[in-house]
Design an enzyme around this catalytic site. Structure first.
Site, PDB file in Angstrom:
ATOM      1  CE  LYS A  13      -2.129  -1.103   3.864  1.00  0.00           C
ATOM      2  NZ  LYS A  13      -1.429  -2.363   4.160  1.00  0.00           N
ATOM      3  NE  ARG A  84      -4.706  -0.969   9.816  1.00  0.00           N
ATOM      4  CZ  ARG A  84      -3.642  -0.595   9.108  1.00  0.00           C
ATOM      5  NH1 ARG A  84      -3.674   0.445   8.323  1.00  0.00           N
ATOM      6  NH2 ARG A  84      -2.544  -1.305   9.203  1.00  0.00           N
ATOM      7  NE  ARG A 122       7.893  -2.467   6.233  1.00  0.00           N
ATOM      8  CZ  ARG A 122       6.561  -2.409   6.222  1.00  0.00           C
ATOM      9  NH1 ARG A 122       5.931  -1.760   5.266  1.00  0.00           N
ATOM     10  NH2 ARG A 122       5.878  -3.007   7.156  1.00  0.00           N
ATOM     11  NE  ARG A 154       6.076  -0.343  10.050  1.00  0.00           N
ATOM     12  CZ  ARG A 154       4.997  -0.355   9.255  1.00  0.00           C
ATOM     13  NH1 ARG A 154       5.054   0.182   8.052  1.00  0.00           N
ATOM     14  NH2 ARG A 154       3.873  -0.915   9.648  1.00  0.00           N
ATOM     15  NE  ARG A 165       1.852  -4.729  11.022  1.00  0.00           N
ATOM     16  CZ  ARG A 165       2.940  -4.603  10.267  1.00  0.00           C
ATOM     17  NH1 ARG A 165       4.108  -5.044  10.706  1.00  0.00           N
ATOM     18  NH2 ARG A 165       2.867  -4.042   9.097  1.00  0.00           N
TER      19      ARG A 165
HETATM   20  P1  AP5 Z   1       4.796  -1.612   1.808  1.00  0.00           P
HETATM   21  O1  AP5 Z   1       4.486  -0.793   0.626  1.00  0.00           O
HETATM   22  O2  AP5 Z   1       5.540  -0.970   2.922  1.00  0.00           O
HETATM   23  O3  AP5 Z   1       3.475  -2.363   2.324  1.00  0.00           O
HETATM   24  P2  AP5 Z   1       2.230  -1.834   3.141  1.00  0.00           P
HETATM   25  O4  AP5 Z   1       1.021  -2.464   2.550  1.00  0.00           O
HETATM   26  O5  AP5 Z   1       2.271  -0.351   3.244  1.00  0.00           O
HETATM   27  O6  AP5 Z   1       2.535  -2.532   4.515  1.00  0.00           O
HETATM   28  P3  AP5 Z   1       2.524  -1.945   5.986  1.00  0.00           P
HETATM   29  O7  AP5 Z   1       3.296  -2.939   6.813  1.00  0.00           O
HETATM   30  O8  AP5 Z   1       2.972  -0.533   6.033  1.00  0.00           O
HETATM   31  O9  AP5 Z   1       1.000  -2.023   6.280  1.00  0.00           O
HETATM   32  P4  AP5 Z   1       0.243  -1.983   7.577  1.00  0.00           P
HETATM   33  O10 AP5 Z   1      -1.123  -1.845   7.065  1.00  0.00           O
HETATM   34  O11 AP5 Z   1       0.488  -3.132   8.464  1.00  0.00           O
HETATM   35  O12 AP5 Z   1       0.894  -0.777   8.390  1.00  0.00           O
HETATM   36  P5  AP5 Z   1       0.498   0.721   8.649  1.00  0.00           P
HETATM   37  O13 AP5 Z   1       1.712   1.521   8.623  1.00  0.00           O
HETATM   38  O14 AP5 Z   1      -0.657   1.102   7.795  1.00  0.00           O
HETATM   39  O15 AP5 Z   1       5.635  -2.883   1.296  1.00  0.00           O
HETATM   40  C1  AP5 Z   1       6.155  -3.841   2.200  1.00  0.00           C
HETATM   41  C2  AP5 Z   1       7.527  -4.329   1.717  1.00  0.00           C
HETATM   42  O16 AP5 Z   1       7.368  -5.026   0.488  1.00  0.00           O
HETATM   43  C3  AP5 Z   1       8.542  -3.212   1.426  1.00  0.00           C
HETATM   44  O17 AP5 Z   1       9.808  -3.639   1.818  1.00  0.00           O
HETATM   45  C4  AP5 Z   1       8.459  -3.025  -0.093  1.00  0.00           C
HETATM   46  O18 AP5 Z   1       9.692  -2.573  -0.626  1.00  0.00           O
HETATM   47  C5  AP5 Z   1       8.104  -4.420  -0.561  1.00  0.00           C
HETATM   48  N1  AP5 Z   1       7.249  -4.448  -1.752  1.00  0.00           N
HETATM   49  C6  AP5 Z   1       6.210  -3.606  -2.044  1.00  0.00           C
HETATM   50  N2  AP5 Z   1       5.614  -3.967  -3.209  1.00  0.00           N
HETATM   51  C7  AP5 Z   1       6.287  -5.083  -3.641  1.00  0.00           C
HETATM   52  C8  AP5 Z   1       6.139  -5.932  -4.785  1.00  0.00           C
HETATM   53  N3  AP5 Z   1       5.184  -5.728  -5.704  1.00  0.00           N
HETATM   54  N4  AP5 Z   1       6.982  -6.992  -4.902  1.00  0.00           N
HETATM   55  C9  AP5 Z   1       7.938  -7.208  -3.949  1.00  0.00           C
HETATM   56  N5  AP5 Z   1       8.146  -6.437  -2.872  1.00  0.00           N
HETATM   57  C10 AP5 Z   1       7.310  -5.379  -2.714  1.00  0.00           C
HETATM   58  O19 AP5 Z   1      -0.059   0.656  10.147  1.00  0.00           O
HETATM   59  C11 AP5 Z   1       0.812   0.461  11.245  1.00  0.00           C
HETATM   60  C12 AP5 Z   1       0.046   0.503  12.546  1.00  0.00           C
HETATM   61  O20 AP5 Z   1      -0.563   1.811  12.710  1.00  0.00           O
HETATM   62  C13 AP5 Z   1      -1.145  -0.465  12.664  1.00  0.00           C
HETATM   63  O21 AP5 Z   1      -0.728  -1.743  13.098  1.00  0.00           O
HETATM   64  C14 AP5 Z   1      -2.020   0.255  13.706  1.00  0.00           C
HETATM   65  O22 AP5 Z   1      -1.514   0.085  15.009  1.00  0.00           O
HETATM   66  C15 AP5 Z   1      -1.853   1.723  13.320  1.00  0.00           C
HETATM   67  N6  AP5 Z   1      -2.865   2.160  12.332  1.00  0.00           N
HETATM   68  C16 AP5 Z   1      -2.638   2.586  11.059  1.00  0.00           C
HETATM   69  N7  AP5 Z   1      -3.783   2.914  10.451  1.00  0.00           N
HETATM   70  C17 AP5 Z   1      -4.786   2.691  11.341  1.00  0.00           C
HETATM   71  C18 AP5 Z   1      -6.198   2.816  11.283  1.00  0.00           C
HETATM   72  N8  AP5 Z   1      -6.825   3.229  10.176  1.00  0.00           N
HETATM   73  N9  AP5 Z   1      -6.905   2.499  12.396  1.00  0.00           N
HETATM   74  C19 AP5 Z   1      -6.297   2.095  13.520  1.00  0.00           C
HETATM   75  N10 AP5 Z   1      -4.954   1.931  13.640  1.00  0.00           N
HETATM   76  C20 AP5 Z   1      -4.209   2.227  12.553  1.00  0.00           C
HETATM   77 MG    MG Z   2       2.480   1.048   4.814  1.00  0.00          MG
END
Ligand code: AP5
Ligand code: MG
Ligand code: ZN
Length: 215
Positions: A13, A84, A122, A154, A165
């Site tokens: 994402k 979410r 990552r 992270r 998660r």
């Molecule tokens: P990346 O692009 O970083 O993936 P992502 O989908 O953004 O994954 P996240 O781990 O950031 O998602 P998340 O939803 O768990 O975390 P968030 O920060 O939103 O890609 C991942 C890796 O793969 C990278 O190394 C990249 O280079 C690689 N990659 C990408 N595309 C690729 C491809 N096509 N092929 C190969 N490799 C690839 O949330 C974190 C925390 O914040 C949550 O746990 C929660 O506590 C809180 N939070 C956030 N939003 C909310 C909400 N709306 N409500 C409540 N709590 C929330």
């Molecule tokens: Mg992300």
């Protein structure tokens, strides 16, 4: 032009949101990034992030509500990591009503095995840059290409937290697929392809949508 990115942790994402924001000159809104910034001075937020639990809906909805009041979102935005939960999706519907239209919800579909593989590879920098140790490595070992700072993992990318998660995603976020499918907003994206190919699928849809609007 306003879009939502939906998908499990590690689906790509953040990676895709950055590309969309750059190419289509819209704003990237990541609740994960906002909370990672907030946790530096907010111990309660930090507690949710390190355990992989969701921050309570009221806090998250309030944060997005305030962010959507800023002028820059008029250019358009891509939401990454929000909504979410069903509550958040309903709150967003109420928030935007007739003033803002969401053009589509891209569901980046990957297997959990692949998501875990990606997350464990990552590495991130405090400047916001993100790397993959094999596919998108920094030029110098463990150093950021943009600012030279040391890269790290992270807190919530440690294996046991990643599993939690994914469980949280299954229980609380997965129902949104049906929610947006019923609203005829869901566009399925094959997230297992390489980064550029995933972006090509999204880009093609946005280009077509823009052309349709231009008519
Ligand atoms: P990346 O692009 O970083 O993936 P992502 O989908 O953004 O994954 P996240 O781990 O950031 O998602 P998340 O939803 O768990 O975390 P968030 O920060 O939103 O890609 C991942 C890796 O793969 C990278 O190394 C990249 O280079 C690689 N990659 C990408 N595309 C690729 C491809 N096509 N092929 C190969 N490799 C690839 O949330 C974190 C925390 O914040 C949550 O746990 C929660 O506590 C809180 N939070 C956030 N939003 C909310 C909400 N709306 N409500 C409540 N709590 C929330
Ligand atoms: Mg992300
Ligand atoms: Zn950096």
């Amino acid at each position: 032009m306003n879009y939502i990115l939906l998908g499990p942790p590690g689906a790509g994402k953040g990676t895709q949101a950055k590309k969309i924001a750059k190419k289509f000159e819209i704003v990237h809104l990541s609740t994960g990034d906002m909370f990672r910034e907030a946790k530096k001075f907010d111990k309660i937020i930090n507690k949710f992030l390190v355990t992989g639990e969701l921050v309570p809906d009221e806090v998250t909805v309030d944060m997005i509500k305030n962010r959507l009041l800023k002028d820059d979102i008029k250019k358009g935005f891509v939401l990454d990591g929000f909504p979410r939960t069903l509550n958040q999706a309903q709150a967003l519907d109420l928030m935007i009503k007739s003033q803002i239209k969401i053009d589509a919800v891209f569901f980046i579909n990957v297997t959990f095995e692949e998501a875990i593989r990606r997350i464990s590879s990552r590495r991130v920098c405090s400047c916001g840059a993100s790397y993959h140790i094999a596919l998108l490595a920094s030029k110098k070992v463990k150093k950021c290409d943009f600012c030279g700072k040391e890269l790290s993992q992270r807190d919530d990318d440690k294996e046991d937290v990643v599993k939690d998660r994914i469980t949280v995603y299954e229980k609380q976020t997965k129902p949104l697929i049906e929610y947006y499918r019923n609203a005829r907003m869901l566009i399925g994206i094959n997230g297992l392809k390489e980064e550029a190919e995933v972006f090509a699928q999204i880009s093609e849809y946005i280009d077509k949508n823009k052309a349709k609007k231009g008519k």
